[in-house]
Design a protein around this motif. Structure first.
Motif, PDB file in Angstrom:
ATOM      1  N   ARG A 193      18.154 -33.364 107.938  1.00  0.00           N
ATOM      2  CA  ARG A 193      19.224 -34.073 106.901  1.00  0.00           C
ATOM      3  C   ARG A 193      19.005 -33.066 105.635  1.00  0.00           C
ATOM      4  O   ARG A 193      20.252 -32.898 105.053  1.00  0.00           O
ATOM      5  CB  ARG A 193      18.615 -35.478 106.565  1.00  0.00           C
ATOM      6  N   HIS A 196      21.162 -30.032 106.143  1.00  0.00           N
ATOM      7  CA  HIS A 196      22.414 -30.383 106.113  1.00  0.00           C
ATOM      8  C   HIS A 196      23.234 -30.378 104.879  1.00  0.00           C
ATOM      9  O   HIS A 196      24.132 -30.047 104.355  1.00  0.00           O
ATOM     10  CB  HIS A 196      23.034 -31.637 107.045  1.00  0.00           C
ATOM     11  N   CYS A 200      23.826 -25.994 105.251  1.00  0.00           N
ATOM     12  CA  CYS A 200      23.970 -25.493 106.443  1.00  0.00           C
ATOM     13  C   CYS A 200      25.219 -25.882 107.407  1.00  0.00           C
ATOM     14  O   CYS A 200      25.577 -27.163 107.220  1.00  0.00           O
ATOM     15  CB  CYS A 200      22.738 -25.710 107.449  1.00  0.00           C
ATOM     16  N   ASP A 201      25.768 -24.919 107.815  1.00  0.00           N
ATOM     17  CA  ASP A 201      27.100 -25.324 108.820  1.00  0.00           C
ATOM     18  C   ASP A 201      26.627 -25.918 110.092  1.00  0.00           C
ATOM     19  O   ASP A 201      27.260 -26.847 110.582  1.00  0.00           O
ATOM     20  CB  ASP A 201      27.750 -24.156 109.289  1.00  0.00           C
ATOM     21  N   VAL A 203      22.721 -27.339 112.032  1.00  0.00           N
ATOM     22  CA  VAL A 203      21.242 -27.424 111.846  1.00  0.00           C
ATOM     23  C   VAL A 203      20.708 -27.695 113.467  1.00  0.00           C
ATOM     24  O   VAL A 203      21.276 -28.474 114.331  1.00  0.00           O
ATOM     25  CB  VAL A 203      21.099 -28.419 111.072  1.00  0.00           C
TER      26      VAL A 203
END
Length: 345
Positions: A193, A196, A200-201, A203
């Motif tokens: 979580r 993200h 991050c595109d 995970v």
């Protein structure tokens, strides 16, 4: 630049964490009264506003770091501070807010410290004390790793191991700022979580997914153009199996505790590059590059492209526990100790 001499009148002792013997941070770090330091010629006396916790602090406590300072020593290599006084010949401005790296054995987990005045950098105005304290080492490492070593290009895919940690989260933000698609590898739902939310595109939770297969799936079989690895061990092995043609693996550290052996025949057959990064060497080999990088990071912070992920702001009394938790790998983002205050600036 104005200069000031440290008062000759002795002041009351100050608090500092000290290590007298090697072991786990929680066991060997002691909060003690120490003499109020005074700056020698060329030095600055600083009041520590915030001290960032780094994994090397734990290695220092364990006696496993490449540098072994004499005991007793105070850990803490990265601070945001206020200049209180300047020694003879030192340039600077008393009262200025700066980024400071106190030299061991007198590190930054203390109320006050002395530093070489030439190494001080202006703290970015866009960041509070805790964020500024977490900017220097992690983001400089990330910038040099991605730009100087890997020569990352816009449109490439960057794979970051331990993407929710302090070092990894900095690399994620710098990768996005460079125009890369960023894949983050983490361990656990909570860290996924955080990754993200940090940009991050894609995970990948290594506890629930096959990292190699997930990277290949996310890249359509191409693999990662650049891999940023502060973990070592299994993470490095995974990287060699999902790195792209002409990809670059940047070796940053070994938080897993296991230093892998590179199979050079594999690097030859798959045509990838293994790049070592010892950021600290730039301070002695090319200090101008460090200052230029700081200017770039300050601009990125002002633009909102980067902002250190500070998960907890802690009092000085909690420093030993914080170092232990970072060593155990149970934290996300950065833990920052605030010797001078209880809350953010």
């Amino acid at each position: 630049m104005r200069t000031a001499r440290h008062p000759t009148t002795p002041e009351a002792p100050v608090k500092a964490w000290r290590v007298h013997t090697n072991g786990e941070p929680r066991d060997v770090m002691r909060l003690e009264d120490v003499p109020d330091p005074g700056p020698a010629p060329g030095e600055a006396l600083i009041r520590v506003l915030a001290a960032n916790v780094n994994f090397p602090d734990a290695l220092l406590c364990r006696g496993q770091y490449q540098v072994r300072p004499p005991m007793p020593f105070t850990p803490g290599v990265e601070t945001c501070a206020e200049i209180l006084a300047l020694g003879e010949g030192a340039e600077g401005t008393v009262g200025a807010r700066v980024l400071a790296q106190p030299a061991l054995p007198a590190g930054g987990f203390a109320e006050r410290a002395v530093v070489d005045a030439r190494t001080l950098l202006p703290a970015p105005e866009s960041l509070d004390d805790a964020e500024a304290a977490a900017l220097h080492v992690g983001y400089q490492t990330g910038w040099f790793g991605l730009h100087r070593r890997a020569r990352i290009q816009s449109g490439e895919t960057l794979l970051v191991h331990a993407a929710a940690g302090g070092v990894g989260s900095a690399a994620v933000q710098l990768g996005k700022a460079a125009g890369a698609t960023v894949i983050g590898v983490v361990g656990g739902v909570d860290k996924a979580r955080e990754a993200h939310e940090n940009g991050c595109d894609v995970v990948i939770d290594r506890r629930a997914e096959d990292v190699i297969a997930a990277v290949k799936d996310a890249t359509g079989g191409h693999g990662a153009d650049v891999v940023y690895d502060p973990v070592g061990g299994d993470a490095y092995t995974q990287s060699t199996k999902c790195v792209a043609f002409e990809g670059r693996i940047v070796v940053v550290g070994f938080a897993s505790g296991r230093i892998p052996s590179a199979a050079l025949n594999h690097a030859l057959v798959k045509n990838y590059t293994i790049l070592g990064l010892h950021w600290g060497l730039y301070n002695t080999k090319d200090p101008a590059a460090v200052r230029a990088c700081h200017d770039e990071l300050t601009k990125l912070a002002a633009q909102g492209a980067i902002r250190p992920l500070v998960s907890e702001r802690l009092p000085l009394t909690a420093a030993a526990d914080a170092v232990q938790r970072v060593a155990d790998g149970t934290t996300t983002g950065r833990l920052v100790v605030l010797p001078a205050q209880e809350g953010p600036r």
